[in-house]
Scaffold this motif. Structure first.
Motif, PDB file in Angstrom:
ATOM      1  N   GLY A   1       7.914   7.969   6.743  1.00  0.00           N
ATOM      2  CA  GLY A   1       7.859   9.013   7.895  1.00  0.00           C
ATOM      3  C   GLY A   1       9.005   9.809   8.016  1.00  0.00           C
ATOM      4  O   GLY A   1       8.977  10.756   8.948  1.00  0.00           O
ATOM      5  N   GLY A   2      10.103   9.590   7.176  1.00  0.00           N
ATOM      6  CA  GLY A   2      11.253  10.345   7.530  1.00  0.00           C
ATOM      7  C   GLY A   2      12.417   9.756   7.955  1.00  0.00           C
ATOM      8  O   GLY A   2      13.634  10.253   7.939  1.00  0.00           O
ATOM      9  N   MET A   3      12.407   8.630   8.349  1.00  0.00           N
ATOM     10  CA  MET A   3      13.587   7.901   9.084  1.00  0.00           C
ATOM     11  C   MET A   3      14.456   7.401   7.769  1.00  0.00           C
ATOM     12  O   MET A   3      13.862   6.958   6.898  1.00  0.00           O
ATOM     13  CB  MET A   3      12.934   6.691   9.727  1.00  0.00           C
ATOM     14  N   SER A   4      15.697   7.181   8.137  1.00  0.00           N
ATOM     15  CA  SER A   4      16.358   6.627   7.180  1.00  0.00           C
ATOM     16  C   SER A   4      16.060   4.986   7.108  1.00  0.00           C
ATOM     17  O   SER A   4      15.870   4.364   8.123  1.00  0.00           O
ATOM     18  CB  SER A   4      17.955   6.661   7.476  1.00  0.00           C
ATOM     19  N   HIS A   5      16.583   4.434   5.979  1.00  0.00           N
ATOM     20  CA  HIS A   5      16.398   3.053   5.895  1.00  0.00           C
ATOM     21  C   HIS A   5      17.041   1.983   7.004  1.00  0.00           C
ATOM     22  O   HIS A   5      16.387   1.262   7.647  1.00  0.00           O
ATOM     23  CB  HIS A   5      16.815   2.293   4.549  1.00  0.00           C
ATOM     24  N   SER A   6      18.096   2.324   7.281  1.00  0.00           N
ATOM     25  CA  SER A   6      18.895   1.541   8.440  1.00  0.00           C
ATOM     26  C   SER A   6      18.333   2.020   9.647  1.00  0.00           C
ATOM     27  O   SER A   6      18.129   0.775  10.367  1.00  0.00           O
ATOM     28  CB  SER A   6      20.520   2.146   8.252  1.00  0.00           C
ATOM     29  N   ALA A   7      18.046   2.958   9.879  1.00  0.00           N
ATOM     30  CA  ALA A   7      17.245   3.448  11.392  1.00  0.00           C
ATOM     31  C   ALA A   7      16.018   2.786  11.520  1.00  0.00           C
ATOM     32  O   ALA A   7      15.756   2.111  12.440  1.00  0.00           O
ATOM     33  CB  ALA A   7      17.093   4.820  11.554  1.00  0.00           C
TER      34      ALA A   7
ATOM     35  N   ALA B   1       6.192  -2.347   8.050  1.00  0.00           N
ATOM     36  CA  ALA B   1       6.535  -1.582   9.096  1.00  0.00           C
ATOM     37  C   ALA B   1       7.920  -0.659   8.817  1.00  0.00           C
ATOM     38  O   ALA B   1       7.938   0.637   9.204  1.00  0.00           O
ATOM     39  CB  ALA B   1       6.870  -2.638  10.365  1.00  0.00           C
ATOM     40  N   VAL B   2       8.879  -1.438   8.106  1.00  0.00           N
ATOM     41  CA  VAL B   2      10.015  -0.635   7.701  1.00  0.00           C
ATOM     42  C   VAL B   2       9.561   0.524   6.915  1.00  0.00           C
ATOM     43  O   VAL B   2      10.126   1.655   6.875  1.00  0.00           O
ATOM     44  CB  VAL B   2      11.099  -1.404   7.125  1.00  0.00           C
ATOM     45  N   LEU B   3       8.796   0.102   5.790  1.00  0.00           N
ATOM     46  CA  LEU B   3       8.566   1.035   4.724  1.00  0.00           C
ATOM     47  C   LEU B   3       7.728   2.323   5.444  1.00  0.00           C
ATOM     48  O   LEU B   3       7.828   3.525   4.762  1.00  0.00           O
ATOM     49  CB  LEU B   3       7.910   0.436   3.421  1.00  0.00           C
TER      50      LEU B   3
END
Length: 92
Positions: A39-45, A32-34
């Motif tokens: 999709g363009g989201m930062s790792h932290s977000a 889910a994180v990856l």
């Protein structure tokens, strides 16, 4: 009739172990994180978003992981793949 039932029964070694169930639950979260990162989201977000969700854990229990755990699992997955998710230990 016996043959039909026999085919349905699984051998104990074919059943997922508790470690396999944990690794699969952790993989679901890591994926889910990856996916969010892809999709363009930062790792932290992405991790922040995933912590707001609940997941199905071992023995069908609700799993709501903490940020620190997710960071550990993602790092373990990147380093050692799926197998590394069953061996992730907590760091004090």
């Amino acid at each position: 009739m016996w043959n039909e039932w026999h085919v349905c029964l699984k051998k104990e070694q074919d059943m997922p172990s508790n470690h396999d169930e944990k690794a699969l639950a952790r993989y679901t979260i890591v994926a889910a994180v990856l996916a969010k990162v892809a999709g363009g989201m930062s790792h932290s977000a992405a991790i922040s978003e995933v912590t707001k969700q609940s997941f199905l854990g071992p023995k069908h229990r609700e799993l709501r992981p903490r940020r620190r755990s997710i960071y550990r699992w993602v790092a373990a997955y990147k380093k050692g793949g799926f197998d590394a998710l069953s061996d992730v230990s907590r760091v004090s």
